[in-house]
Design an enzyme around this catalytic site. Structure first.
Site, PDB file in Angstrom:
ATOM      1  CB  SER A   1      -0.858  -0.080   1.077  1.00  9.22           C
ATOM      2  OG  SER A   1      -1.743   1.130   0.965  1.00  9.22           O
ATOM      3  CG  ASN A   2      -0.464   4.781  -1.248  1.00  6.97           C
ATOM      4  OD1 ASN A   2      -1.056   5.493  -0.864  1.00  6.97           O
ATOM      5  ND2 ASN A   2      -1.104   3.790  -2.415  1.00  6.97           N
TER       6      ASN A   2
END
Ligand code: CTP
Length: 415
Positions: A211-212
């Site tokens: 993810s980020n």
């Protein structure tokens, strides 16, 4: 921060339920946002909360009786309602709802509700047997048919010890309803906007994902700004810690593929797509059925490109707004994306300072025009500037096949 609530005249009707203490917080939030709040209490409400509490927070006298001594400037038992921008009744007991439905006017709250031409919001709060009683349901239906906005109640533990529908909605939910009501005739009235927000999660195994750092704050701020401007908004959101705006239709997704499907479906009858989501560009090529155990010192992951959602959407007449989060060559990369994804507007910002922050700072770029710098400011202010730009683009946009012509700006007049 300037909000749609600044200098608005709000009449807050408080009726006699235990949830009356919660409307103290609402009065405070509205006052802090710059609204002029006039509280009207029933006699029963005064058994739960003292008028002095509201007077201290709103710095305005609280109205309780129809035949009180009025000042010269505010004489008359109906003047309060006549100059209101919106009237909110929270909590609204079963008794007050019945009086409103039947047009009774035997105390200051019911007189004001009957006399006001302003839109009315009713937030029911009561024991759930009272809420579910056919009489209460019929009365609420009567009010809804008459254009009253009914907000709640929430489900949960009630003061009676029972659990079920009957709780007053949260202050945040009421604020959302009030803002939407004040903005209903704004520059995006009748316009359907899809906003994506937050990160996506690409699973590796049952426990892990890629993810980020996207927090979703910019997207959620855009949802609020669009609703303030009168739009009906669909929020397609990846996982975030934020509470979605209570007036938006919300679609929750996890992966880039789920977001792509949701966006494709939502834009079919939308006028505007605003992609703030930080969509993963790659996903693990395969998802392990069981937890990946550690073995050697190195682990190599095979990744596969995801669909570029914004680039793949090409519904004629849809206004497309993208974001570019960069760490270098900001304007050059943003211009490339503006061109390659066929956007009407791109908002370019530095990913290192913008992700997760409440601050907003960005360049707005349109085809063939110089970049306009906005900020540093709050994300809420930046969102308002972007929505303003969207409204002016829509006014000059070539006729859309699915979009009705947006209404001209009329400020935030009451209905
Ligand atoms: N975007 C998208 N689908 C993707 C990736 C990005 O719709 N798979 C959208 C984003 O929501 C944003 C815009 O495209 O509005 C630009 O995203 P950004 O991450 O800045 O750029 P990318 O196009 O992914 O290119 P790069 O990662 O190489 O900078």
């Amino acid at each position: 921060m300037t909000t749609i609530l600044k200098d608005k005249r709000i009449v807050l009707g408080v009726s006699g339920g235990i949830a009356a203490y919660k409307s103290v917080e609402l009065a405070r939030e509205l006052t802090l946002a710059g609204a002029q709040v006039d509280v009207v209490m029933t006699r029963a409400a005064r058994e739960f909360v003292g008028p002095l509490t509201f007077e201290t927070l709103t710095r305005r006298p609280v109205r309780t009786e129809v035949f009180e001594q009025w000042t010269e400037a505010e004489s008359g038992h109906v003047s309060l309602g006549e100059r209101a921008d919106v009237m909110v009744i929270a909590p609204a007991t079963a008794h007050v709802i019945a009086k409103l439905a039947h047009g009774l006017a035997d105390d200051m709250l019911s007189v004001t509700a009957l006399a006001t031409p302003a839109p009315i919001i009713v937030a029911p709060a009561m024991d759930y047997h009272m809420y579910q009683h056919p009489a209460t349901q019929a009365n609420l239906q009567t009010l809804a048919d008459r254009g009253v906005r009914i907000v709640g109640p929430d489900d949960g533990p009630l003061a009676s010890g029972l659990v079920g529908p009957g709780r007053l909605v949260t202050t945040a939910r009421l604020m959302d309803a009030i803002r939407a009501t004040l903005g209903a005739n704004g520059p995006l009235a009748g316009v359907r906007v899809v906003v994506t927000a937050g990160p996506t999660r690409e699973p590796l195994d049952p426990l892990r994902f890629l993810s980020n750092r996207s927090s979703g704050k910019m997207g959620y701020a855009l949802v609020a700004a669009a609703i303030d401007a009168g739009a009906s908004v669909t929020l397609i959101t990846g996982p975030t810690a934020l509470t979605p705006h209570g007036e938006a239709s919300v679609i929750r997704v996890e992966t880039a593929a789920e977001m792509a499907d949701a966006v494709q479906a939502a834009v079919q009858d939308a006028d505007v797509l605003i992609m703030t989501a930080a969509v993963a560009d790659y996903r693990p090529s395969s998802v392990a059925e069981h937890k990946i155990k550690k073995s050697s010192d190195d682990l190599t992951l095979n990744l596969t490109r995801t669909t570029d959602i914004l680039a793949s959407i090409d519904r004629p007449g849809l206004l497309k707004v993208g974001f570019a989060a960069e760490t270098t060559s900001l304007l050059d990369y943003a211009r490339d994306k503006l061109r390659s994804k066929h956007l009407d507007l791109i908002v370019a910002n530095d990913a290192r300072t913008s992700m997760g922050s409440d601050e907003g700072w960005a360049y707005l770029l349109q085809p063939g025009q110089d970049a306009e710098e906005v900020g540093p400011t709050s994300k809420a202010e930046l969102a308002a500037v972007i929505i303003d730009r969207v409204a002016s683009l829509l006014r000059s946009h070539p006729a859309a096949d699915a979009a009705p012509a947006p209404a001209p700006p009329e400020g935030s007049a009451s209905a």
